[in-house]
Scaffold this motif. Structure first.
Motif, PDB file in Angstrom:
ATOM      1  N   GLY A   1       2.815   0.828  24.433  1.00 51.09           N
ATOM      2  CA  GLY A   1       3.418  -0.390  23.891  1.00 51.09           C
ATOM      3  C   GLY A   1       4.152  -1.164  24.953  1.00 51.09           C
ATOM      4  N   VAL A   2       4.187  -2.496  24.780  1.00 50.94           N
ATOM      5  CA  VAL A   2       4.899  -3.403  25.692  1.00 50.94           C
ATOM      6  C   VAL A   2       6.048  -4.035  24.925  1.00 50.94           C
ATOM      7  CG1 VAL A   2       4.749  -5.465  27.121  1.00 50.94           C
ATOM      8  CG2 VAL A   2       2.828  -3.887  27.022  1.00 50.94           C
ATOM      9  N   VAL A   3       7.255  -3.983  25.517  1.00 51.02           N
ATOM     10  CA  VAL A   3       8.471  -4.478  24.875  1.00 51.02           C
ATOM     11  C   VAL A   3       8.953  -5.730  25.589  1.00 51.02           C
ATOM     12  CG1 VAL A   3      10.855  -3.927  24.251  1.00 51.02           C
ATOM     13  CG2 VAL A   3       9.122  -2.107  24.296  1.00 51.02           C
ATOM     14  N   ILE A   4       9.266  -6.778  24.822  1.00 45.19           N
ATOM     15  CA  ILE A   4       9.931  -7.957  25.379  1.00 45.19           C
ATOM     16  C   ILE A   4      11.037  -8.394  24.425  1.00 45.19           C
ATOM     17  CG2 ILE A   4       7.875  -8.770  26.606  1.00 45.19           C
ATOM     18  CD1 ILE A   4       7.644 -10.983  24.488  1.00 45.19           C
ATOM     19  N   GLY A   5      11.974  -9.175  24.952  1.00 49.62           N
ATOM     20  CA  GLY A   5      13.030  -9.746  24.140  1.00 49.62           C
ATOM     21  C   GLY A   5      12.586 -11.050  23.514  1.00 49.62           C
ATOM     22  N   VAL A   6      13.312 -11.482  22.496  1.00 43.45           N
ATOM     23  CA  VAL A   6      12.901 -12.665  21.746  1.00 43.45           C
ATOM     24  C   VAL A   6      12.976 -13.931  22.596  1.00 43.45           C
ATOM     25  CG1 VAL A   6      15.218 -13.078  20.775  1.00 43.45           C
ATOM     26  CG2 VAL A   6      13.182 -13.914  19.562  1.00 43.45           C
ATOM     27  N   ARG A   7      13.936 -14.013  23.535  1.00 41.19           N
ATOM     28  CA  ARG A   7      14.017 -15.208  24.366  1.00 41.19           C
ATOM     29  C   ARG A   7      12.767 -15.388  25.210  1.00 41.19           C
ATOM     30  NH1 ARG A   7      20.336 -15.252  26.335  1.00 41.19           N
ATOM     31  NH2 ARG A   7      20.362 -13.129  25.543  1.00 41.19           N
ATOM     32  N   THR A   8      12.274 -14.289  25.759  1.00 40.95           N
ATOM     33  CA  THR A   8      11.028 -14.351  26.528  1.00 40.95           C
ATOM     34  C   THR A   8       9.867 -14.737  25.625  1.00 40.95           C
ATOM     35  OG1 THR A   8      11.808 -12.704  28.106  1.00 40.95           O
ATOM     36  CG2 THR A   8       9.438 -13.008  27.949  1.00 40.95           C
ATOM     37  N   ALA A   9       9.835 -14.173  24.417  1.00 43.56           N
ATOM     38  CA  ALA A   9       8.753 -14.487  23.481  1.00 43.56           C
ATOM     39  C   ALA A   9       8.748 -15.971  23.104  1.00 43.56           C
ATOM     40  CB  ALA A   9       8.870 -13.623  22.233  1.00 43.56           C
ATOM     41  N   LEU A  10       9.933 -16.544  22.900  1.00 44.83           N
ATOM     42  CA  LEU A  10      10.032 -17.948  22.505  1.00 44.83           C
ATOM     43  C   LEU A  10       9.745 -18.892  23.677  1.00 44.83           C
ATOM     44  CD1 LEU A  10      13.234 -17.762  20.280  1.00 44.83           C
ATOM     45  CD2 LEU A  10      10.924 -18.300  19.486  1.00 44.83           C
ATOM     46  N   HIS A  11      10.230 -18.534  24.860  1.00 41.00           N
ATOM     47  CA  HIS A  11      10.113 -19.447  26.001  1.00 41.00           C
ATOM     48  C   HIS A  11       8.738 -19.381  26.657  1.00 41.00           C
ATOM     49  CE1 HIS A  11      10.656 -20.954  30.137  1.00 41.00           C
ATOM     50  NE2 HIS A  11      11.540 -21.764  29.573  1.00 41.00           N
ATOM     51  N   ASP A  12       8.218 -18.155  26.860  1.00 40.09           N
ATOM     52  CA  ASP A  12       6.972 -17.993  27.613  1.00 40.09           C
ATOM     53  C   ASP A  12       5.735 -17.904  26.729  1.00 40.09           C
ATOM     54  OD1 ASP A  12       8.615 -17.954  29.812  1.00 40.09           O
ATOM     55  OD2 ASP A  12       8.517 -15.778  30.095  1.00 40.09           O
ATOM     56  N   THR A  13       5.914 -17.701  25.431  1.00 40.07           N
ATOM     57  CA  THR A  13       4.817 -17.508  24.473  1.00 40.07           C
ATOM     58  C   THR A  13       3.714 -16.605  25.034  1.00 40.07           C
ATOM     59  OG1 THR A  13       3.696 -19.555  25.175  1.00 40.07           O
ATOM     60  CG2 THR A  13       5.232 -19.711  23.310  1.00 40.07           C
ATOM     61  N   PRO A  14       4.067 -15.386  25.474  1.00 43.27           N
ATOM     62  CA  PRO A  14       3.057 -14.493  26.057  1.00 43.27           C
ATOM     63  C   PRO A  14       2.154 -13.895  24.990  1.00 43.27           C
ATOM     64  CG  PRO A  14       5.118 -13.327  25.838  1.00 43.27           C
ATOM     65  CD  PRO A  14       5.389 -14.753  25.414  1.00 43.27           C
ATOM     66  N   ARG A  15       0.965 -13.493  25.431  1.00 45.04           N
ATOM     67  CA  ARG A  15       0.044 -12.791  24.532  1.00 45.04           C
ATOM     68  C   ARG A  15       0.174 -11.279  24.651  1.00 45.04           C
ATOM     69  NH1 ARG A  15      -5.580 -15.517  26.058  1.00 45.04           N
ATOM     70  NH2 ARG A  15      -4.477 -16.030  27.989  1.00 45.04           N
ATOM     71  N   LEU A  16       0.607 -10.791  25.820  1.00 44.04           N
ATOM     72  CA  LEU A  16       0.791  -9.364  26.084  1.00 44.04           C
ATOM     73  C   LEU A  16      -0.488  -8.566  25.932  1.00 44.04           C
ATOM     74  CD1 LEU A  16       4.282  -8.684  24.414  1.00 44.04           C
ATOM     75  CD2 LEU A  16       3.777  -9.515  26.717  1.00 44.04           C
TER      76      LEU A  16
ATOM     77  N   HIS B   1      -1.152  -6.484  34.309  1.00 39.80           N
ATOM     78  CA  HIS B   1      -2.153  -6.192  33.279  1.00 39.80           C
ATOM     79  C   HIS B   1      -2.599  -4.736  33.345  1.00 39.80           C
ATOM     80  CE1 HIS B   1      -3.345 -10.303  31.615  1.00 39.80           C
ATOM     81  NE2 HIS B   1      -2.268 -10.487  32.364  1.00 39.80           N
ATOM     82  N   ARG B   2      -2.662  -4.173  34.557  1.00 41.87           N
ATOM     83  CA  ARG B   2      -2.997  -2.753  34.671  1.00 41.87           C
ATOM     84  C   ARG B   2      -1.909  -1.899  34.017  1.00 41.87           C
ATOM     85  NH1 ARG B   2      -3.682  -3.997  40.446  1.00 41.87           N
ATOM     86  NH2 ARG B   2      -5.754  -4.912  40.663  1.00 41.87           N
ATOM     87  N   MET B   3      -0.653  -2.294  34.238  1.00 40.65           N
ATOM     88  CA  MET B   3       0.441  -1.550  33.624  1.00 40.65           C
ATOM     89  C   MET B   3       0.349  -1.619  32.104  1.00 40.65           C
ATOM     90  SD  MET B   3       2.113  -0.155  36.062  1.00 40.65           S
ATOM     91  CE  MET B   3       3.673   0.303  35.312  1.00 40.65           C
ATOM     92  N   ARG B   4       0.017  -2.781  31.570  1.00 41.46           N
ATOM     93  CA  ARG B   4      -0.171  -2.900  30.120  1.00 41.46           C
ATOM     94  C   ARG B   4      -1.260  -1.950  29.628  1.00 41.46           C
ATOM     95  NH1 ARG B   4      -0.493  -9.512  29.449  1.00 41.46           N
ATOM     96  NH2 ARG B   4       1.702  -9.989  29.927  1.00 41.46           N
ATOM     97  N   ALA B   5      -2.344  -1.844  30.408  1.00 38.90           N
ATOM     98  CA  ALA B   5      -3.471  -1.015  29.993  1.00 38.90           C
ATOM     99  C   ALA B   5      -3.137   0.468  29.980  1.00 38.90           C
ATOM    100  CB  ALA B   5      -4.668  -1.273  30.916  1.00 38.90           C
ATOM    101  N   LEU B   6      -2.080   0.875  30.686  1.00 39.26           N
ATOM    102  CA  LEU B   6      -1.758   2.292  30.812  1.00 39.26           C
ATOM    103  C   LEU B   6      -0.691   2.769  29.837  1.00 39.26           C
ATOM    104  CD1 LEU B   6      -1.794   2.747  34.692  1.00 39.26           C
ATOM    105  CD2 LEU B   6      -3.587   3.294  33.045  1.00 39.26           C
TER     106      LEU B   6
END
Length: 259
Positions: free
Chosen positions: A92-107, A84-89
């Motif tokens: 933009g945060v990049v993920i692939g669609v498989r991660t988005a579909l499987h983990d349903t992250p909020r980022l 989360h600290r890395m996100r704050a710094l």
């Protein structure tokens, strides 16, 4: 190994570095706070120029999930706080669609103070529904990089790229995001997306967070399409190891970049 100590005072200082604003935080730090500055300062300091860092969390035996795909607790609480600290710094945060579909992250940034970054999903075939958590409108930029002519909900930016063998070129993705004003990027997942950015020479740093966990099976961490056949030919990045508490972090500096 000394543990990183991200006190409220040193984190405030790090956020001021990111925003290039003065901070009345002082300049006398404990050993643990100095380690926090060594870990987060280079990414926070925008004077260092554009940067792309990837983060992957894995077990002691190199797994990122169980055989059933459960990856929720592969990182300990301190490993999650680091993410989360890395996100704050970053911008933009990049993920692939498989991660988005499987983990349903909020980022989003929830485990530390800081602003939410732009949320970016690489979705060549346009599979991710607009109802996905990371595409919900909360005032933060949402970007979908796709190869198909699929309309998206109002407020979602679509970047169209031409695929090659069904895949999108990481270099073109990086260039398109920089053109959108996103200079500092975190490639958060999954392992395939991180591997492609690594092999394309687009990473400045690679963070590997290892949790004291033995899974015994399941998907591995990074798998390269052109692995070294001899150990003498395998990349050996310079690195520093940090104790986060529940996890050990290897902060690897990638020496060569494609562009």
């Amino acid at each position: 190994m000394q543990q990183v100590d991200v006190t409220p005072r040193v984190w405030e200082h790090i956020l001021h570095l990111k925003n290039a604003t003065p901070c009345a935080c002082g300049d006398l730090w404990s050993v643990g706070e100095d380690l926090a500055l060594s870990l987060y300062g280079p990414l926070a300091h925008r004077g260092n120029g554009p940067a792309t860092v990837a983060q992957i969390g894995q077990s002691l035996d190199g797994r990122i999930a169980t055989v059933t795909g459960d990856a929720r607790d592969v990182s300990g609480p301190d490993g999650l706080a680091h993410l989360h600290r890395m996100r704050a710094l970053v911008d933009g945060v990049v993920i692939g669609v498989r991660t988005a579909l499987h983990d349903t992250p909020r980022l989003t940034v929830r485990l530390c103070p800081g602003q939410n970054p732009a949320r970016i999903v690489v979705d060549p075939g346009g599979r991710l529904p607009d109802s996905a958590p990371l595409l919900q409108d909360d005032g933060v930029r949402r970007i979908v990089i796709q190869a198909v002519d699929r309309p998206r909900s109002q407020g979602i930016t679509v970047i169209r790229l031409v695929p090659e063998n069904g895949m999108l070129d990481p270099s073109e993705i990086s260039s398109a995001l920089r053109a959108e004003g996103l200079s500092n990027l975190l490639v958060e997942g999954g392992s395939i997306t991180i591997s492609k950015f690594l092999e394309a020479g687009l990473l400045d740093r690679l963070h590997v967070a290892i949790s004291p966990l033995l899974i015994g099976g399941g998907p591995q961490g990074l798998t390269l399409t052109n692995p070294a056949s001899r150990l003498a030919d395998a990349p050996r990045p310079s690195m520093q190891a940090f104790s986060l508490g529940s996890d050990i972090l290897f902060d690897c500096q990638i020496e060569e970049r494609a562009n």
